[in-house]
Design an enzyme around this catalytic site. Structure first.
Site, PDB file in Angstrom:
ATOM      1  N   CYS A   1      47.537  47.182  37.677  1.00 37.68           N
ATOM      2  CA  CYS A   1      47.033  46.810  39.005  1.00 37.68           C
ATOM      3  C   CYS A   1      47.061  45.299  39.192  1.00 37.68           C
ATOM      4  O   CYS A   1      47.314  44.816  40.303  1.00 37.68           O
ATOM      5  CB  CYS A   1      45.628  47.370  39.206  1.00 37.68           C
ATOM      6  SG  CYS A   1      45.615  49.183  39.188  1.00 37.68           S
ATOM      7  N   THR A   2      46.823  44.570  38.115  1.00 37.03           N
ATOM      8  CA  THR A   2      46.919  43.110  38.186  1.00 37.03           C
ATOM      9  C   THR A   2      48.358  42.707  38.474  1.00 37.03           C
ATOM     10  O   THR A   2      48.618  41.881  39.361  1.00 37.03           O
ATOM     11  CB  THR A   2      46.417  42.465  36.885  1.00 37.03           C
ATOM     12  OG1 THR A   2      45.029  42.781  36.731  1.00 37.03           O
ATOM     13  CG2 THR A   2      46.606  40.961  36.897  1.00 37.03           C
TER      14      THR A   2
END
Length: 155
Positions: free
Chosen positions: A47-48
């Site tokens: 997600c980062t």
């Protein structure tokens, strides 16, 4: 199986709290194109990567007239830490009860490491200026996804 949205469908409108706990409505972006993306959890590696890729693409996307909004089931306080840690400048919204995730077909059964689980289905939608789904991408990979979107848009 969760109902999926298709090009031409009306994008479900919503109001969710942002990372500062302030209400943010999708309809506030009417008249502009929007990449609305759903991701499982802030501050995780995939997600980062996806969020930082969107951040790094903001100038090119803005030039193409496209805004970016991210949605996850994380609490606003976690989204604040995520935003600050990774220098994210676009809205990050909290959908803790998963109502919006479900409305977009971005929550439901999925395969994870060969097992069927229930959770967030990493998805991205391009919403047009009138609030209609222009493109719907389900089960996307975090790495390379934004580059693929940009290639398709020619931006």
């Amino acid at each position: 199986m969760t109902d999926r949205l298709e090009p031409g469908d009306e994008a479900p409108d919503f109001t969710l709290p942002d990372a500062d706990g302030e209400p943010f409505s999708l309809s506030s972006l009417r008249g502009r194109k929007v990449f609305l993306y759903f991701y499982p959890a802030a501050m995780t590696p995939g997600c980062t990567k996806e969020s930082v890729d969107f951040e790094e693409s903001l100038p090119a996307l803005a030039e193409a007239g496209i805004e970016v909004v991210g949605v996850s089931p994380d609490a606003p306080a976690k989204l604040t830490r995520f935003r600050e840690r990774d220098g994210l400048t676009f809205p990050l919204l909290s959908d803790q009860d998963k109502t919006v995730l479900k409305a977009y077909g971005a929550h439901g059964e999925k395969k994870l490491y060969g097992k069927i689980t229930v959770g967030v289905i990493r998805s991205t939608f391009l919403i047009d200026e009138e609030g209609k789904i222009e493109k719907a991408y389900y089960n996307v990979k975090a790495t390379g996804h934004v580059a693929r979107l940009r290639r398709e848009l020619g931006s």
